[in-house]
Design a protein around this motif. Structure first.
Motif, mmCIF file in Angstrom:
data_model
loop_
_atom_site.group_PDB
_atom_site.id
_atom_site.type_symbol
_atom_site.label_atom_id
_atom_site.label_comp_id
_atom_site.label_asym_id
_atom_site.label_seq_id
_atom_site.Cartn_x
_atom_site.Cartn_y
_atom_site.Cartn_z
ATOM 1 N N ARG A 197 9.212 -4.954 -7.698
ATOM 2 C CA ARG A 197 9.587 -4.290 -8.950
ATOM 3 C C ARG A 197 8.335 -3.912 -9.749
ATOM 4 O O ARG A 197 8.210 -2.776 -10.209
ATOM 5 C CB ARG A 197 10.486 -5.191 -9.800
ATOM 6 N N GLY A 198 7.410 -4.837 -9.892
ATOM 7 C CA GLY A 198 6.195 -4.565 -10.649
ATOM 8 C C GLY A 198 5.350 -3.476 -10.013
ATOM 9 O O GLY A 198 4.806 -2.615 -10.722
ATOM 10 N N LEU A 199 5.231 -3.504 -8.686
ATOM 11 C CA LEU A 199 4.458 -2.478 -7.990
ATOM 12 C C LEU A 199 5.074 -1.093 -8.174
ATOM 13 O O LEU A 199 4.362 -0.107 -8.391
ATOM 14 C CB LEU A 199 4.367 -2.796 -6.489
ATOM 15 N N VAL A 200 6.394 -1.015 -8.093
ATOM 16 C CA VAL A 200 7.083 0.272 -8.227
ATOM 17 C C VAL A 200 7.018 0.761 -9.672
ATOM 18 O O VAL A 200 6.670 1.913 -9.940
ATOM 19 C CB VAL A 200 8.547 0.163 -7.735
ATOM 20 N N GLN A 257 10.981 9.259 -7.749
ATOM 21 C CA GLN A 257 11.243 8.903 -9.139
ATOM 22 C C GLN A 257 12.100 7.646 -9.279
ATOM 23 O O GLN A 257 12.104 7.017 -10.322
ATOM 24 C CB GLN A 257 11.938 10.076 -9.843
ATOM 25 N N VAL A 258 12.841 7.322 -8.201
ATOM 26 C CA VAL A 258 13.745 6.166 -8.211
ATOM 27 C C VAL A 258 13.634 5.462 -6.865
ATOM 28 O O VAL A 258 13.620 6.114 -5.819
ATOM 29 C CB VAL A 258 15.218 6.609 -8.433
ATOM 30 N N VAL A 259 13.563 4.127 -6.902
ATOM 31 C CA VAL A 259 13.620 3.310 -5.688
ATOM 32 C C VAL A 259 14.818 2.390 -5.806
ATOM 33 O O VAL A 259 14.993 1.725 -6.837
ATOM 34 C CB VAL A 259 12.327 2.475 -5.492
ATOM 35 N N ILE A 260 15.649 2.362 -4.749
ATOM 36 C CA ILE A 260 16.769 1.428 -4.664
ATOM 37 C C ILE A 260 16.518 0.541 -3.454
ATOM 38 O O ILE A 260 16.463 1.022 -2.324
ATOM 39 C CB ILE A 260 18.120 2.162 -4.520
ATOM 40 N N ASN A 261 16.344 -0.747 -3.704
ATOM 41 C CA ASN A 261 16.055 -1.731 -2.662
ATOM 42 C C ASN A 261 17.329 -2.495 -2.336
ATOM 43 O O ASN A 261 17.884 -3.177 -3.199
ATOM 44 C CB ASN A 261 14.969 -2.686 -3.169
ATOM 45 N N LEU A 262 17.787 -2.412 -1.087
ATOM 46 C CA LEU A 262 18.997 -3.109 -0.646
ATOM 47 C C LEU A 262 18.690 -4.386 0.132
ATOM 48 O O LEU A 262 19.608 -5.060 0.597
ATOM 49 C CB LEU A 262 19.867 -2.175 0.209
ATOM 50 N N GLN A 307 0.832 -1.205 0.000
ATOM 51 C CA GLN A 307 0.000 0.000 0.000
ATOM 52 C C GLN A 307 0.869 1.258 0.000
ATOM 53 O O GLN A 307 0.543 2.247 -0.667
ATOM 54 C CB GLN A 307 -0.944 0.020 1.216
ATOM 55 N N GLN A 308 1.959 1.244 0.745
ATOM 56 C CA GLN A 308 2.854 2.404 0.775
ATOM 57 C C GLN A 308 3.555 2.583 -0.562
ATOM 58 O O GLN A 308 3.723 3.709 -1.032
ATOM 59 C CB GLN A 308 3.860 2.253 1.921
ATOM 60 N N ILE A 309 3.928 1.487 -1.190
ATOM 61 C CA ILE A 309 4.554 1.579 -2.508
ATOM 62 C C ILE A 309 3.590 2.201 -3.507
ATOM 63 O O ILE A 309 3.987 3.040 -4.322
ATOM 64 C CB ILE A 309 5.033 0.194 -2.996
ATOM 65 N N SER A 310 2.325 1.833 -3.418
ATOM 66 C CA SER A 310 1.371 2.359 -4.392
ATOM 67 C C SER A 310 1.147 3.857 -4.234
ATOM 68 O O SER A 310 0.607 4.492 -5.132
ATOM 69 C CB SER A 310 0.047 1.601 -4.305
ATOM 70 N N ALA A 312 5.360 4.189 -12.606
ATOM 71 C CA ALA A 312 6.285 4.900 -13.503
ATOM 72 C C ALA A 312 7.519 5.397 -12.745
ATOM 73 O O ALA A 312 8.042 6.480 -12.991
ATOM 74 C CB ALA A 312 5.591 6.046 -14.231
ATOM 75 N N ILE A 313 7.986 4.568 -11.797
ATOM 76 C CA ILE A 313 9.174 4.862 -10.993
ATOM 77 C C ILE A 313 10.260 3.868 -11.398
ATOM 78 O O ILE A 313 9.986 2.673 -11.553
ATOM 79 C CB ILE A 313 8.856 4.731 -9.484
ATOM 80 N N THR A 314 11.481 4.361 -11.546
ATOM 81 C CA THR A 314 12.618 3.502 -11.861
ATOM 82 C C THR A 314 12.972 2.678 -10.626
ATOM 83 O O THR A 314 13.024 3.211 -9.518
ATOM 84 C CB THR A 314 13.824 4.354 -12.299
ATOM 85 N N TYR A 315 13.238 1.388 -10.834
ATOM 86 C CA TYR A 315 13.472 0.472 -9.711
ATOM 87 C C TYR A 315 14.788 -0.270 -9.881
ATOM 88 O O TYR A 315 15.094 -0.770 -10.967
ATOM 89 C CB TYR A 315 12.327 -0.539 -9.625
ATOM 90 N N TYR A 316 15.554 -0.355 -8.792
ATOM 91 C CA TYR A 316 16.798 -1.122 -8.764
ATOM 92 C C TYR A 316 16.831 -1.992 -7.519
ATOM 93 O O TYR A 316 16.331 -1.591 -6.468
ATOM 94 C CB TYR A 316 18.012 -0.189 -8.703
ATOM 95 N N GLU A 317 17.469 -3.140 -7.659
ATOM 96 C CA GLU A 317 17.727 -4.024 -6.514
ATOM 97 C C GLU A 317 19.220 -4.279 -6.414
ATOM 98 O O GLU A 317 19.861 -4.611 -7.406
ATOM 99 C CB GLU A 317 17.057 -5.391 -6.715
ATOM 100 N N ILE A 318 19.744 -4.086 -5.243
ATOM 101 C CA ILE A 318 21.095 -4.535 -4.907
ATOM 102 C C ILE A 318 20.917 -5.364 -3.643
ATOM 103 O O ILE A 318 20.862 -4.821 -2.539
ATOM 104 C CB ILE A 318 22.060 -3.361 -4.647
ATOM 105 N N PRO A 319 20.765 -6.683 -3.784
ATOM 106 C CA PRO A 319 20.532 -7.511 -2.591
ATOM 107 C C PRO A 319 21.793 -7.609 -1.731
ATOM 108 O O PRO A 319 22.720 -8.332 -2.045
ATOM 109 C CB PRO A 319 20.126 -8.868 -3.170
ATOM 110 N N VAL A 320 21.814 -6.837 -0.654
ATOM 111 C CA VAL A 320 22.971 -6.776 0.248
ATOM 112 C C VAL A 320 22.769 -7.790 1.367
ATOM 113 O O VAL A 320 21.848 -7.652 2.180
ATOM 114 C CB VAL A 320 23.144 -5.355 0.815
#
Length: 150
Positions: free
Chosen positions: A53-56, A35-40, A24-27, A60-68
């Motif tokens: 990724r699909g929700l973000v 404009q950009v989300v980086i998920n660590l 819900q918060q992502i939506s 129309a927000i750019t999404y990246y994952e760096i699984p730390v």
């Protein structure tokens, strides 16, 4: 609604960090101008959303994952993060992980290494959330990150 995300911090007019947002918060984050989300976080993190990724991107927000990996953060992870931050210097960015520990740690190191902030200023926001000295793996990683001057 963005302020309701767990351990949310507004770091500047264009940079925010937090723990894991809910679907819900992502939506609603596009309404806050993100404009950009980086998920660590990793798929082992509590609250992990395989469809984040699909929700973000639906917003129309750019999404990246760096699984730390919490138990093994690497300088390569940090360098990948810095490259993404450098790629989006004028956009509103939300950096998140499970509890805003990884996110605030990476942002502090980025501020120190890439933006030239004094160490005490770079780590001030991190200290609002957690103390790396309580997590030896992270204390060691941060010390390496400070010495790396990536």
């Amino acid at each position: 609604m963005i302020e309701e995300i767990y351990n949310f911090l507004k770091l500047s007019d264009r940079l925010f960090s937090s723990g894991m947002p809910t679907p819900q918060q992502i939506s609603s984050i596009a309404q806050d101008g993100i404009q950009v989300v980086i998920n660590l976080a990793t798929s082992n993190s509590e609250g992990w959303m395989p469809d984040e990724r699909g929700l973000v991107e639906a917003q129309a927000i750019t999404y990246y994952e760096i699984p730390v990996d919490w138990d093994n953060p690497t300088l390569n992870d940090l360098n990948n993060f810095a490259a993404l931050m450098d790629k989006h210097p004028h956009e509103k960015i939300l950096v998140h992980c499970q509890a805003n520990f990884r996110a605030s740690g990476f942002i502090a190191l980025y501020r120190f290494n890439h933006l030239g902030w004094a160490e005490n200023n770079a780590f001030r926001d991190l200290q609002k959330i957690w103390n790396p000295a309580e997590y030896p793996v992270w204390q060691e990683f941060i010390e390496k990150g400070l010495r790396s001057q990536s």
